[in-house]
Design an enzyme around this catalytic site. Structure first.
Site, PDB file in Angstrom:
ATOM      1  N   LYS A  92       0.839  -1.208  -0.035  1.00 40.43           N
ATOM      2  CA  LYS A  92      -0.024  -0.186   0.052  1.00 40.43           C
ATOM      3  C   LYS A  92       0.769   1.352  -0.101  1.00 40.43           C
ATOM      4  CE  LYS A  92      -1.482   1.659   4.157  1.00 40.43           C
ATOM      5  NZ  LYS A  92      -1.152   3.070   4.448  1.00 40.43           N
ATOM      6  N   ASN A  93       2.057   1.267   0.930  1.00 39.69           N
ATOM      7  CA  ASN A  93       2.395   2.465   1.016  1.00 39.69           C
ATOM      8  C   ASN A  93       3.474   3.016  -0.129  1.00 39.69           C
ATOM      9  OD1 ASN A  93       1.125   2.986   3.379  1.00 39.69           O
ATOM     10  ND2 ASN A  93       2.983   2.559   4.580  1.00 39.69           N
ATOM     11  N   ARG A 136      -8.390  -0.364   5.325  1.00 39.81           N
ATOM     12  CA  ARG A 136      -7.598   0.700   4.533  1.00 39.81           C
ATOM     13  C   ARG A 136      -6.132   0.092   4.242  1.00 39.81           C
ATOM     14  NH1 ARG A 136      -5.625   4.993   8.355  1.00 39.81           N
ATOM     15  NH2 ARG A 136      -4.440   5.468   6.205  1.00 39.81           N
TER      16      ARG A 136
HETATM   17  N1  EPU Z   1       7.295  14.483  10.110  1.00 39.34           N
HETATM   18  C1  EPU Z   1       7.735  15.972  10.289  1.00 39.34           C
HETATM   19  N2  EPU Z   1       7.441  16.800   9.274  1.00 39.34           N
HETATM   20  C2  EPU Z   1       7.054  16.269   7.896  1.00 39.34           C
HETATM   21  C3  EPU Z   1       6.965  15.074   7.615  1.00 39.34           C
HETATM   22  C4  EPU Z   1       6.976  14.058   8.700  1.00 39.34           C
HETATM   23  O1  EPU Z   1       7.882  16.228  11.322  1.00 39.34           O
HETATM   24  O2  EPU Z   1       6.813  16.967   7.139  1.00 39.34           O
HETATM   25  C5  EPU Z   1       7.577  13.847  11.244  1.00 39.34           C
HETATM   26  C6  EPU Z   1       6.167  12.718  11.488  1.00 39.34           C
HETATM   27  O3  EPU Z   1       5.252  13.450  12.202  1.00 39.34           O
HETATM   28  C7  EPU Z   1       6.796  11.542  12.016  1.00 39.34           C
HETATM   29  C8  EPU Z   1       8.173  11.223  11.181  1.00 39.34           C
HETATM   30  O4  EPU Z   1       8.289  12.611  10.881  1.00 39.34           O
HETATM   31  O5  EPU Z   1       7.020  11.537  13.358  1.00 39.34           O
HETATM   32  C9  EPU Z   1       7.898  10.537   9.979  1.00 39.34           C
HETATM   33  O6  EPU Z   1       6.750  10.796   9.316  1.00 39.34           O
HETATM   34  P1  EPU Z   1       6.888  10.183   7.529  1.00 39.34           P
HETATM   35  O7  EPU Z   1       6.748  11.490   7.106  1.00 39.34           O
HETATM   36  O8  EPU Z   1       7.988   9.601   7.241  1.00 39.34           O
HETATM   37  O9  EPU Z   1       5.364   9.385   7.504  1.00 39.34           O
HETATM   38  P2  EPU Z   1       4.608   9.413   6.313  1.00 39.34           P
HETATM   39  O10 EPU Z   1       5.708   9.351   5.002  1.00 39.34           O
HETATM   40  O11 EPU Z   1       3.598  10.352   6.305  1.00 39.34           O
HETATM   41  C10 EPU Z   1       4.744   6.742   5.866  1.00 39.34           C
HETATM   42  C11 EPU Z   1       3.506   5.624   6.007  1.00 39.34           C
HETATM   43  C12 EPU Z   1       3.277   5.598   7.367  1.00 39.34           C
HETATM   44  C13 EPU Z   1       4.405   5.248   8.340  1.00 39.34           C
HETATM   45  C14 EPU Z   1       5.429   6.264   8.140  1.00 39.34           C
HETATM   46  C15 EPU Z   1       6.929   5.983   8.784  1.00 39.34           C
HETATM   47  C16 EPU Z   1       2.650   6.079   3.780  1.00 39.34           C
HETATM   48  C17 EPU Z   1       1.426   6.166   3.085  1.00 39.34           C
HETATM   49  N3  EPU Z   1       2.549   6.219   4.995  1.00 39.34           N
HETATM   50  O12 EPU Z   1       3.936   8.023   6.349  1.00 39.34           O
HETATM   51  O13 EPU Z   1       2.423   4.298   7.344  1.00 39.34           O
HETATM   52  O14 EPU Z   1       4.092   5.028   9.344  1.00 39.34           O
HETATM   53  O15 EPU Z   1       5.848   6.677   6.669  1.00 39.34           O
HETATM   54  O16 EPU Z   1       7.404   4.755   8.196  1.00 39.34           O
HETATM   55  O17 EPU Z   1       3.629   5.523   3.119  1.00 39.34           O
HETATM   56  C18 EPU Z   1       0.683   2.744   8.092  1.00 39.34           C
HETATM   57  O18 EPU Z   1       0.648   2.430   6.828  1.00 39.34           O
HETATM   58  O19 EPU Z   1      -0.253   2.558   8.960  1.00 39.34           O
HETATM   59  C19 EPU Z   1       1.439   4.277   8.154  1.00 39.34           C
HETATM   60  C20 EPU Z   1       1.019   5.226   9.173  1.00 39.34           C
END
Ligand code: EPU
Length: 443
Positions: free
Chosen positions: A22-23, A414
């Site tokens: 998914k991700n 989801r």
């Molecule tokens: N963060 C910031 N600023 C930003 C972006 C992120 O402070 O601009 C922080 C977040 O709040 C968090 C950390 O950095 O504490 C990591 O967040 P990240 O941006 O890596 O998360 P994401 O890319 O939004 C993806 C996955 C998540 C997974 C995270 C971490 C997708 C669609 N989602 O989210 O998946 O937990 O990476 O590996 O790819 C899930 O599948 O259940 C899920 C939540």
């Protein structure tokens, strides 16, 4: 709304195939906005988040063709109408990952307007790093009426730059995908420092390179992108879902069963497998040495009592936050005390109160939970509250004595395709029912 009714305590057996990730799929689909030709993705899971993304891409002028190619579900996406640039709130609020259209749309169409994603059950989840990265490429970004409005500079193109994407909680996965995707069409070379190393980022880079991009270093903390004038089409097989894979290993472990998993991304699960081994869970190859390390066939089982562990979630290649809740379910039955620390989303503990309702002994302080293993979990009515918390309740329900009713399983839908059907083929007693047919929760 649907609920699961699980009668726990029985052993599972048999084989299942792990889905496409998914991700990985969400930013892969967004890459369609960058190309002048269609892209085709194979092994796309049937999940609510994928439907939301398809819906969004349609609203952004993409044609969609779904077919069964013998390699799971295949989807061809083609950005036919590039005059649209608004990702509206009614879709973004259903799925935070909608933000991954921002970079591609900006780079190709010159402007993008994406409703600002709100927080969610697992934390605030800001997008400051996405915006910092795109600004470094010359984008002008403002906030207007709750929308992020981004425009390329007067030259008409983003321009390459060195971008540091590290944040307080480490790198950002979708932020890296966003900036990397945008940089493919920028003028000159972009260097992303403190890039996320997750396998999903590598998969996105692979697709973009087959579309004609020039990306080096994906999977390491420094990604270099040499901008090109245009991108074409490509065909791509989505990597298997490492989180779904890890969840099914834990299903084998918590029920004391032996399961065969195909399309298992062993190479993307090294830290998780290390934890599994420490807790007495074996994952062994059941194919030849030449098998693709991201698509193995393995057998998973638990040898003896569950051993307690100490684990902290970390960015890849560390133990993934997306398996923390499920690992905690197993730790509830360990022969001793485990210590589980969440370092990516400090609030990601919605499963703690629900697992406690099932007889788990958990003590949380800040971002750490001490889990004192108990001999047996007991079935109870519980509430799913986010995707991975829901998966941990399913695992607990499979192991618990008696009946567990999990309400609001739309969270689970989801990210897990037909989880109850997959588990039923393995012998689990699990049914999907309409919540309205359940007895009301007392009190
Ligand atoms: N963060 C910031 N600023 C930003 C972006 C992120 O402070 O601009 C922080 C977040 O709040 C968090 C950390 O950095 O504490 C990591 O967040 P990240 O941006 O890596 O998360 P994401 O890319 O939004 C993806 C996955 C998540 C997974 C995270 C971490 C997708 C669609 N989602 O989210 O998946 O937990 O990476 O590996 O790819 C899930 O599948 O259940 C899920 C939540």
């Amino acid at each position: 709304m649907d609920a699961f009714v699980i009668n726990g305590g029985n052993t599972l057996g048999g084989s299942i195939e792990i889905n496409g990730s998914k991700n990985a799929c969400l930013p892969l689909m967004a890459a369609a906005l960058l190309g002048d030709q269609p892209i085709t993705l194979h092994h796309v899971p049937r999940l609510a988040d994928i439907s939301n993304m398809l819906n969004l891409l349609e609203r952004l002028g993409c044609s969609i063709d779904e077919h069964d190619s013998g390699d799971g579900r295949s989807i061809t996406l083609y950005a036919e109408d590039e005059s649209l640039s608004l990702a509206p709130y009614d879709i973004v609020r259903t799925m935070r990952a909608s933000i991954c259209v921002l970079g591609p749309m900006l780079a190709k169409r010159g402007e993008a307007r994406v409703s600002m994603p709100g927080g969610c059950a697992i934390g605030d989840r800001p997008i400051d790093l996405h915006l910092r990265g795109l600004r470094a490429l010359g984008a002008e970004i403002t906030l207007d009426g709750g929308d992020v409005v981004a425009r390329v500079p007067a030259s008409g193109r983003l321009r390459g730059n060195t971008v540091f994407l590290g944040g307080a909680f480490g790198p950002t996965v979708l932020g890296t995908a966003n900036v990397m995707s945008a940089a493919t069409l920028a003028q000159g070379t972009t260097v992303i420092e403190a890039a996320a190393c997750e396998p999903e980022v590598v998969d996105v880079a692979r697709l973009l390179n087959s579309m004609g991009a020039r990306i080096e270093g994906a999977g390491t903390p420094r990604i270099t992108v040499h901008g090109v004038e245009s991108l074409g089409g490509a065909e791509h097989r989505v990597i298997p879902d490492r989180i779904e894979a890890g969840t099914y290993v834990l299903a084998a472990a918590i029920t004391g069963s032996r399961l065969r998993l195909t399309n298992y991304p062993a190479d993307a699960l090294i830290a998780a497998q290390d934890q599994f081994e420490r807790m007495g869970v074996c994952v062994r190859a059941a194919d030849g040495p030449d098998a693709d390390p991201l698509r193995r066939t393995v057998e998973a089982w638990r040898e003896a009592a569950v051993r307690p562990t100490t684990v902290s979630t970390q960015p890849h290649p560390g133990f993934p936050t997306d398996l923390q809740a499920q690992l905690m379910a197993l730790a509830c039955l360990a022969d001793g005390n485990s210590v589980i620390t969440e370092r990516i989303y400090e609030q990601r503990f919605l499963h703690v109160a629900e697992l406690s309702r099932m007889g788990a002994s958990l003590f949380r302080q800040g971002s750490t939970v001490v889990v004192s293993g108990v001999e047996q979990l007991v079935g109870a009515p519980v509430m799913a509250s986010d995707l991975r918390a829901s998966a941990s309740l399913v695992l607990a329900g499979l192991a618990a004595e008696g009946e567990t009713v999990i309400r609001r399983v739309y969270h689970l839908d989801r990210g897990y395709e037909q989880m109850e059907q997959k588990l039923r083929t393995l012998g689990a007693k699990i049914e999907r029912v309409d919540e309205r047919d359940l007895a009301p929760v007392p009190g």
